[in-house]
Design a protein around this motif. Structure first.
Motif, PDB file in Angstrom:
ATOM      1  N   TYR A  30       1.388   7.377  26.882  1.00 34.40           N
ATOM      2  CA  TYR A  30       1.747   7.746  28.250  1.00 34.40           C
ATOM      3  C   TYR A  30       1.754   9.274  28.396  1.00 34.40           C
ATOM      4  O   TYR A  30       1.181   9.822  29.346  1.00 34.40           O
ATOM      5  CB  TYR A  30       3.116   7.155  28.591  1.00 34.40           C
ATOM      6  N   VAL A  31       2.368   9.952  27.441  1.00 34.93           N
ATOM      7  CA  VAL A  31       2.449  11.415  27.510  1.00 34.93           C
ATOM      8  C   VAL A  31       1.068  12.045  27.335  1.00 34.93           C
ATOM      9  O   VAL A  31       0.728  13.004  28.033  1.00 34.93           O
ATOM     10  CB  VAL A  31       3.457  11.955  26.461  1.00 34.93           C
ATOM     11  N   VAL A  32       0.258  11.508  26.439  1.00 29.74           N
ATOM     12  CA  VAL A  32      -1.109  12.030  26.276  1.00 29.74           C
ATOM     13  C   VAL A  32      -1.895  11.844  27.574  1.00 29.74           C
ATOM     14  O   VAL A  32      -2.647  12.722  27.979  1.00 29.74           O
ATOM     15  CB  VAL A  32      -1.824  11.360  25.078  1.00 29.74           C
ATOM     16  N   ALA A  33      -1.683  10.704  28.231  1.00 28.66           N
ATOM     17  CA  ALA A  33      -2.372  10.471  29.508  1.00 28.66           C
ATOM     18  C   ALA A  33      -1.919  11.491  30.563  1.00 28.66           C
ATOM     19  O   ALA A  33      -2.718  11.935  31.385  1.00 28.66           O
ATOM     20  CB  ALA A  33      -2.107   9.053  29.996  1.00 28.66           C
ATOM     21  N   LEU A  34      -0.641  11.879  30.512  1.00 29.77           N
ATOM     22  CA  LEU A  34      -0.132  12.860  31.477  1.00 29.77           C
ATOM     23  C   LEU A  34      -0.593  14.278  31.167  1.00 29.77           C
ATOM     24  O   LEU A  34      -0.934  15.035  32.079  1.00 29.77           O
ATOM     25  CB  LEU A  34       1.405  12.839  31.500  1.00 29.77           C
ATOM     26  N   THR A  35      -0.571  14.639  29.892  1.00 32.14           N
ATOM     27  CA  THR A  35      -0.819  16.035  29.520  1.00 32.14           C
ATOM     28  C   THR A  35      -2.186  16.300  28.947  1.00 32.14           C
ATOM     29  O   THR A  35      -2.681  17.422  29.039  1.00 32.14           O
ATOM     30  CB  THR A  35       0.216  16.502  28.479  1.00 32.14           C
ATOM     31  N   GLY A  36      -2.760  15.302  28.290  1.00 35.92           N
ATOM     32  CA  GLY A  36      -4.037  15.518  27.616  1.00 35.92           C
ATOM     33  C   GLY A  36      -3.887  16.242  26.292  1.00 35.92           C
ATOM     34  O   GLY A  36      -4.868  16.675  25.703  1.00 35.92           O
ATOM     35  N   ARG A  37      -2.652  16.394  25.802  1.00 35.56           N
ATOM     36  CA  ARG A  37      -2.415  17.134  24.567  1.00 35.56           C
ATOM     37  C   ARG A  37      -1.584  16.287  23.591  1.00 35.56           C
ATOM     38  O   ARG A  37      -0.369  16.157  23.743  1.00 35.56           O
ATOM     39  CB  ARG A  37      -1.689  18.436  24.875  1.00 35.56           C
ATOM     40  N   PRO A  38      -2.221  15.732  22.559  1.00 39.42           N
ATOM     41  CA  PRO A  38      -1.508  14.899  21.584  1.00 39.42           C
ATOM     42  C   PRO A  38      -0.370  15.629  20.868  1.00 39.42           C
ATOM     43  O   PRO A  38       0.661  15.027  20.581  1.00 39.42           O
ATOM     44  CB  PRO A  38      -2.601  14.486  20.593  1.00 39.42           C
ATOM     45  N   ASP A  42       3.730  14.298  20.650  1.00 41.97           N
ATOM     46  CA  ASP A  42       4.617  14.080  19.504  1.00 41.97           C
ATOM     47  C   ASP A  42       6.005  14.646  19.779  1.00 41.97           C
ATOM     48  O   ASP A  42       7.016  13.989  19.521  1.00 41.97           O
ATOM     49  CB  ASP A  42       4.035  14.734  18.243  1.00 41.97           C
ATOM     50  N   ASP A  43       6.048  15.861  20.314  1.00 42.80           N
ATOM     51  CA  ASP A  43       7.338  16.496  20.615  1.00 42.80           C
ATOM     52  C   ASP A  43       8.105  15.731  21.683  1.00 42.80           C
ATOM     53  O   ASP A  43       9.322  15.562  21.596  1.00 42.80           O
ATOM     54  CB  ASP A  43       7.126  17.944  21.084  1.00 42.80           C
ATOM     55  N   VAL A  44       7.409  15.269  22.704  1.00 42.13           N
ATOM     56  CA  VAL A  44       8.064  14.549  23.797  1.00 42.13           C
ATOM     57  C   VAL A  44       8.611  13.210  23.307  1.00 42.13           C
ATOM     58  O   VAL A  44       9.734  12.829  23.658  1.00 42.13           O
ATOM     59  CB  VAL A  44       7.104  14.361  24.997  1.00 42.13           C
ATOM     60  N   ALA A  82       6.016  21.561  31.402  1.00 42.37           N
ATOM     61  CA  ALA A  82       5.012  22.223  32.246  1.00 42.37           C
ATOM     62  C   ALA A  82       5.605  23.415  32.975  1.00 42.37           C
ATOM     63  O   ALA A  82       4.912  24.394  33.250  1.00 42.37           O
ATOM     64  CB  ALA A  82       4.430  21.227  33.248  1.00 42.37           C
ATOM     65  N   ARG A  83       6.878  23.348  33.263  1.00 43.33           N
ATOM     66  CA  ARG A  83       7.536  24.435  33.978  1.00 43.33           C
ATOM     67  C   ARG A  83       8.057  25.526  33.050  1.00 43.33           C
ATOM     68  O   ARG A  83       8.434  26.592  33.515  1.00 43.33           O
ATOM     69  CB  ARG A  83       8.717  23.890  34.777  1.00 43.33           C
TER      70      ARG A  83
END
Length: 175
Positions: A30-38, A42-44, A82-83
């Protein structure tokens, strides 16, 4: 009395392991889909599971509610990330910032305006004005350089400045 807290801790640890095994992969995707950064994913995931561990009673929730809570926490972490200043590549410096550069736009525009106004003058008037005001020459020096009488230099300066003033007025300069 010490045995009960240890059993509770073991039960909590097992619940956290189960939580990780059941949800970590889905949250990561889900997070990779949101950010594009694997790497960020991992951190999230780690922070999401840590927040679940720190939240009392969250492990007792129904699986559907727990899943929704985990995805919401992950989404908020992505937004926060992101912020953050790290995301925007802001860095603090120990050194003071460079001195502010003075805005010289006004000077540049004045120079362009002066050059244009001087270009509109007769060549004899322009020559004595430029040499006198920008070259710092006296009327006697100008007379020798140009091989003309001092009175002629003074006359050309007078009429040249008058024509220059009119050229500025035509260009809207009233100061």
């Amino acid at each position: 009395m010490t045995a009960q807290p240890r059993r509770a801790d073991r039960g909590r640890d097992a619940a956290l392991r189960e939580l990780h095994d059941r949800h970590a992969g889905a949250i990561w995707r889900y997070v990779v889909a949101l950010t594009g950064r694997p790497a960020d994913a991992d951190d999230v995931v780690q922070e999401t599971l840590l927040r679940a561990w720190r939240t009392p009673g969250i492990l007792d929730e129904e699986p559907d509610q727990l899943s929704g809570w985990l995805f919401t926490v992950a989404r908020h972490l992505v937004i926060d990330q992101a912020r953050s200043a790290r995301r925007r590549h802001e860095q603090t410096q120990d050194e003071p910032a460079d001195e502010a550069v003075e805005d010289r736009t006004e000077e540049l525009l004045d120079a362009i305006l002066l050059q244009d106004a001087l270009a509109s003058l007769h060549e004899h008037h322009r020559e004595v004005i430029v040499r006198a005001y920008f070259g710092g020459r006296s009327t006697a020096e100008l007379a020798r350089e140009l091989q003309i009488a001092e009175g002629t230099v003074k006359s050309r300066l007078h009429y040249g400045l008058r024509a220059l003033r009119l050229a500025f007025q035509e260009r809207g300069v009233t100061r």
